[in-house]
Design a protein around this motif. Sequence first.
Motif, mmCIF file in Angstrom:
data_model
loop_
_atom_site.group_PDB
_atom_site.id
_atom_site.type_symbol
_atom_site.label_atom_id
_atom_site.label_comp_id
_atom_site.label_asym_id
_atom_site.label_seq_id
_atom_site.Cartn_x
_atom_site.Cartn_y
_atom_site.Cartn_z
ATOM 1 N N VAL A 266 0.847 -1.196 0.000
ATOM 2 C CA VAL A 266 0.000 0.000 0.000
ATOM 3 C C VAL A 266 0.889 1.254 0.000
ATOM 4 O O VAL A 266 1.978 1.241 0.556
ATOM 5 N N PRO A 267 0.435 2.359 -0.650
ATOM 6 C CA PRO A 267 1.262 3.565 -0.774
ATOM 7 C C PRO A 267 1.859 4.050 0.550
ATOM 8 O O PRO A 267 3.024 4.451 0.591
ATOM 9 N N ASP A 268 1.096 3.997 1.630
ATOM 10 C CA ASP A 268 1.619 4.480 2.914
ATOM 11 C C ASP A 268 2.865 3.723 3.340
ATOM 12 O O ASP A 268 3.775 4.292 3.951
ATOM 13 N N ALA A 269 2.894 2.432 3.032
ATOM 14 C CA ALA A 269 4.062 1.625 3.394
ATOM 15 C C ALA A 269 5.269 2.053 2.570
ATOM 16 O O ALA A 269 6.403 2.025 3.045
ATOM 17 N N VAL A 270 5.012 2.473 1.331
ATOM 18 C CA VAL A 270 6.117 2.927 0.475
ATOM 19 C C VAL A 270 6.694 4.219 1.038
ATOM 20 O O VAL A 270 7.904 4.378 1.163
ATOM 21 N N VAL A 271 5.819 5.144 1.408
ATOM 22 C CA VAL A 271 6.282 6.412 1.968
ATOM 23 C C VAL A 271 7.068 6.151 3.265
ATOM 24 O O VAL A 271 8.146 6.706 3.473
ATOM 25 N N ALA A 272 6.546 5.266 4.088
ATOM 26 C CA ALA A 272 7.210 4.969 5.366
ATOM 27 C C ALA A 272 8.601 4.392 5.147
ATOM 28 O O ALA A 272 9.496 4.569 5.970
ATOM 29 N N ALA A 273 8.778 3.706 4.010
ATOM 30 C CA ALA A 273 10.069 3.088 3.729
ATOM 31 C C ALA A 273 11.125 4.127 3.360
ATOM 32 O O ALA A 273 12.315 3.864 3.413
ATOM 33 N N PHE A 274 10.663 5.337 2.984
ATOM 34 C CA PHE A 274 11.597 6.424 2.711
ATOM 35 C C PHE A 274 11.719 7.265 3.983
ATOM 36 O O PHE A 274 11.148 8.339 4.098
ATOM 37 N N GLU A 275 12.495 6.719 4.903
ATOM 38 C CA GLU A 275 12.508 7.257 6.271
ATOM 39 C C GLU A 275 12.829 8.739 6.361
ATOM 40 O O GLU A 275 12.308 9.424 7.228
ATOM 41 N N GLU A 276 13.736 9.211 5.490
ATOM 42 C CA GLU A 276 14.159 10.607 5.609
ATOM 43 C C GLU A 276 13.104 11.551 5.027
ATOM 44 O O GLU A 276 13.157 12.752 5.264
ATOM 45 N N LEU A 277 12.157 11.016 4.261
ATOM 46 C CA LEU A 277 11.110 11.844 3.662
ATOM 47 C C LEU A 277 9.801 11.764 4.438
ATOM 48 O O LEU A 277 9.028 12.721 4.488
ATOM 49 N N ALA A 278 9.559 10.614 5.041
ATOM 50 C CA ALA A 278 8.260 10.338 5.671
ATOM 51 C C ALA A 278 7.785 11.406 6.670
ATOM 52 O O ALA A 278 6.595 11.746 6.666
ATOM 53 N N PRO A 279 8.685 11.981 7.507
ATOM 54 C CA PRO A 279 8.182 12.956 8.493
ATOM 55 C C PRO A 279 7.485 14.155 7.853
ATOM 56 O O PRO A 279 6.573 14.738 8.445
#
Length: 340
Positions: free
Chosen positions: A279-292
């Motif tokens: 799911v898209p949210d998991a993809v965003v979370a995987a980009f740790e430096e961008l997620a916040p």
Amino acid sequence: MGRVISSAEEYRPRPSKRGSRPRTKRRPEHEDALAGVVVSVDRGRLRVVPGRTLAEADPEAALLTCVRASGVRRRSIVPGDRVRVVGDTSGTEGTLARIVSVEERATLLRRSADDTDPTERVVVANADTLVLVTAAIDPAPSWGFLDRALVAALDAGIRPVIAVTKTDLAPAAEVRAHFSDIAAVVVECGYGSSGLPRTSALLPEIAGRETVLLGQSGVGKSTLINELVPGAGRATGAVNEVTGAGRHTSSSAWALPLPSGGWVIDTPGIRSFGLAHVVPDAVVAAFEELAPATADCPRGCTHLADAPGCALDAWVAAGHAGAAGQRRLASLRRLLANLG
Ligand SMILES: Nc1nc2c(ncn2[C@@H]2O[C@H](COP(=O)(O)OP(=O)(O)OP(=O)(O)O)[C@@H](O)[C@H]2O)c(=O)[nH]1
Ligand SMILES: [Mg+2]
């Protein structure tokens, strides 16, 4: 009024058409089934090492050759799966045992053929570490592939490590730069990169763990395994000089015990890493430096380049995502666009 059954003796079950043998879901023989872990799957033949987990398995133990019992005929069973086995479990040459059940998986590394294909292919079960192998050159790193495999690992709760091979042919600087802002260790293991064995930087990352090696064909996964596990005898193949592509030398995954403890799983080279199941949210979370940054995004933000008010651009522009921020954001958006 219906007949009342007053006692057990009075009750006579009607003879069933299928015969009168009582049918139980669990056959008694399964109760003393042996616990084992699948180390390889070769079409209908599965090799299993006795033990509840790979950590508990005796690396010297004879492997059992198994087939699937009818109850698990259509189940996916992959290397790393913890199973129960009945039949001849002596492990003697020429004997066959049967897998009757598969335990719940702690982790599951899976992919789809592409982002829209919902058919999942489970790569390995229960791995705790993913060594993503990329060559510095020959074949050139495929950034999209690496990012995707990384997303799949983080989504599955598997710790990623990046191993760069062929650093004797080209420096690892570009790979290091690509991953400079994410929480993945990058180790170099090209031929003769120092006086030490080339696996010396990788070994501490995988000792005592259940590791899967993944990467495109020709990056040197099997070559690495042969050095990590003396006597492994995994076939290796030269990269095509004209196309720079590997030859898909390894055709099936295989788990092997490390002399210093832990297991490594060699896998066949794969061309693409579809994320249809993520799911898209998991993809965003995987980009740790961008997620916040996404905390400041409007509700339901797609985070795509044309998303009104997306906070990611300002976050990267302010330098919060480091030197590789711009490229990583582009990579994230590519993945999200493909998923959408
Ligand atoms: N120069 C150089 N060549 C390497 C290195 N590592 C592996 N190779 C060569 O790269 C080629 C491919 O290696 P393999 O180990 O077969 O690659 P693989 O990743 O297992 O490939 P598949 O099984 O097809 O997925 C072989 O010719 C290896 O000798 C390295 O660090 N430096
Ligand atoms: Mg191989």
